[in-house]
Enzyme design. Sequence first.
Site, PDB file in Angstrom:
ATOM      1  N   TRP A 139       0.826  -1.213   0.000  1.00 28.91           N
ATOM      2  CA  TRP A 139       0.000   0.000   0.000  1.00 28.91           C
ATOM      3  C   TRP A 139       0.857   1.259   0.000  1.00 28.91           C
ATOM      4  O   TRP A 139       0.553   2.220  -0.726  1.00 28.91           O
ATOM      5  CB  TRP A 139      -0.997  -0.004   1.155  1.00 28.91           C
ATOM      6  CG  TRP A 139      -1.953  -1.160   1.052  1.00 28.91           C
ATOM      7  CD1 TRP A 139      -2.110  -2.185   1.938  1.00 28.91           C
ATOM      8  CD2 TRP A 139      -2.858  -1.448  -0.035  1.00 28.91           C
ATOM      9  NE1 TRP A 139      -3.054  -3.071   1.487  1.00 28.91           N
ATOM     10  CE2 TRP A 139      -3.529  -2.650   0.289  1.00 28.91           C
ATOM     11  CE3 TRP A 139      -3.175  -0.812  -1.234  1.00 28.91           C
ATOM     12  CZ2 TRP A 139      -4.493  -3.232  -0.548  1.00 28.91           C
ATOM     13  CZ3 TRP A 139      -4.128  -1.383  -2.073  1.00 28.91           C
ATOM     14  CH2 TRP A 139      -4.777  -2.574  -1.724  1.00 28.91           C
ATOM     15  N   ASP A 169      -2.370   6.557   6.390  1.00 28.90           N
ATOM     16  CA  ASP A 169      -3.323   5.593   5.836  1.00 28.90           C
ATOM     17  C   ASP A 169      -3.596   4.595   6.950  1.00 28.90           C
ATOM     18  O   ASP A 169      -2.764   3.741   7.255  1.00 28.90           O
ATOM     19  CB  ASP A 169      -2.720   4.905   4.602  1.00 28.90           C
ATOM     20  CG  ASP A 169      -3.617   3.790   4.055  1.00 28.90           C
ATOM     21  OD1 ASP A 169      -4.705   3.552   4.621  1.00 28.90           O
ATOM     22  OD2 ASP A 169      -3.218   3.152   3.056  1.00 28.90           O
ATOM     23  N   LYS A 175     -12.449  -2.566   6.510  1.00 28.55           N
ATOM     24  CA  LYS A 175     -11.633  -3.430   7.357  1.00 28.55           C
ATOM     25  C   LYS A 175     -12.030  -3.354   8.825  1.00 28.55           C
ATOM     26  O   LYS A 175     -12.244  -4.365   9.445  1.00 28.55           O
ATOM     27  CB  LYS A 175     -10.156  -3.126   7.172  1.00 28.55           C
ATOM     28  CG  LYS A 175      -9.673  -3.776   5.880  1.00 28.55           C
ATOM     29  CD  LYS A 175      -8.509  -3.150   5.242  1.00 28.55           C
ATOM     30  CE  LYS A 175      -8.283  -3.771   3.865  1.00 28.55           C
ATOM     31  NZ  LYS A 175      -7.673  -2.832   2.937  1.00 28.55           N
TER      32      LYS A 175
HETATM   33  C1  LIG Z   1      -7.084  -2.282   1.881  1.00 29.12           C
HETATM   34  C2  LIG Z   1      -6.146  -1.174   1.979  1.00 29.12           C
HETATM   35  C3  LIG Z   1      -6.093  -0.148   1.005  1.00 29.12           C
HETATM   36  C4  LIG Z   1      -6.956  -0.155  -0.215  1.00 29.12           C
HETATM   37  O1  LIG Z   1      -8.272   0.068   0.095  1.00 29.12           O
HETATM   38  P1  LIG Z   1      -9.401   0.171  -1.029  1.00 29.12           P
HETATM   39  O2  LIG Z   1     -10.583   0.600  -0.237  1.00 29.12           O
HETATM   40  O3  LIG Z   1      -9.543  -1.189  -1.649  1.00 29.12           O
HETATM   41  O4  LIG Z   1      -8.995   1.182  -2.026  1.00 29.12           O
HETATM   42  C5  LIG Z   1      -5.196   0.869   1.193  1.00 29.12           C
HETATM   43  N1  LIG Z   1      -4.388   0.917   2.263  1.00 29.12           N
HETATM   44  C6  LIG Z   1      -4.407  -0.045   3.207  1.00 29.12           C
HETATM   45  C7  LIG Z   1      -3.484   0.050   4.387  1.00 29.12           C
HETATM   46  C8  LIG Z   1      -5.270  -1.113   3.095  1.00 29.12           C
HETATM   47  O5  LIG Z   1      -5.292  -2.073   4.031  1.00 29.12           O
END
Ligand SMILES: *Cc1c(COP(=O)(O)O)cnc(C)c1O
Length: 355
Positions: free
Chosen positions: A101, A168, A192
Amino acid sequence: MQLYNFNSGPSILPQEVLDQAAAAIHNFNDTGLSILEIGHRTSHFVEVVTEAQQIIKRLMGLDDAYEVLFLQGGATMQFMQVPMNLLDENGLAAICDNGVWGNKAVKEASIFGPVKVVADTADKKHTYINKQLDIPNNTTYLHITTNNTVEGTQWHQYPQTNALLIGDMSSDIFCRPTNFKQFDLIYAGAQKNMGAAGVTMVVVKKEILGKVNRKIPAILNYQKHIEAGSLLNTPPVFSIYVSLLTLRWIEAQGGLVEMGKRNQEKANLLYHTIDSLPAFYCPIAKEDRSIMNAVFFLTNPALEAPFLTLCKSEGMIGVKGYRTVGGIRVSMYNALPLSSVQAFCDLMKSFAEKN
Ligand SMILES: *Cc1c(COP(=O)(O)O)cnc(C)c1O
């Protein structure tokens, strides 16, 4: 058969959230209408957005210097929306590349301005967090992925910097008490740890906006979303509602202190089991191990497939490692009960004894 949901995302939600969401599909708050049918500018839905924003600020301990937005395009869109709003050719983005990511954040930011990768942990297959960051003086913002979902590492103490700090937090948002005030912008895809797919939470300190030398299309402009109260266009009504239900659940359970206590307990149990069984090993530096996503391997790689087959037959869902990493990944988000981790550990022990 009982199922144990260790999915990495979309992932497990509390049963009562699912029940309430299902009920709202039939009749939302006694309106006689489904949550899928109500207007997004009605007071019914404005109340949903407002309450969700309030809970988020309460959980994070943030004041009115910050705004909470509910956007679309996933966390992936934030990889470009952050630099589009904050970075231009006169600035510099310092980004930690600790895996899949963070690497995407680097690639997208490069489209909008100069980027310096201040920590690349590929040398050890991203099994640790490099905390020795060399951040140039003229840095506009430092971007970190607080929890590396794929690789199984997590920042347990955030870096100090004079630059803006961007996080993030897609896979560890609300997993424990944290100093959110240290950040100027936080984003997290909801699927998540805070709800259903389709909405991304963005929490931004207002004073950092409006400084780049570029025209920004309204739909990508944080300031326009703030002015419109997160209702610039039709938002993902149902996803936002599921987030509200999950946020209420977090508060009712005892907030981030209680989440942190439970998550630490689950992680301790699993890592202790891995470390005590020679059949398994976890290559992640102990101090950087994620309490959300545990990534580990079988000492004998030939036993990986039989172990995964056993997991499947015992109802253990979503434990196969990410395709580029392999091995096993067990995700232990807020809604996962300790009993599920216990059941998984029991299975590991019985497998280790027989093999
Ligand atoms: C899953 C994830 C993403 C991507 O998320 P999307 O909603 O599929 O765009 C980005 N950063 C992290 C840390 C993630 O776990």
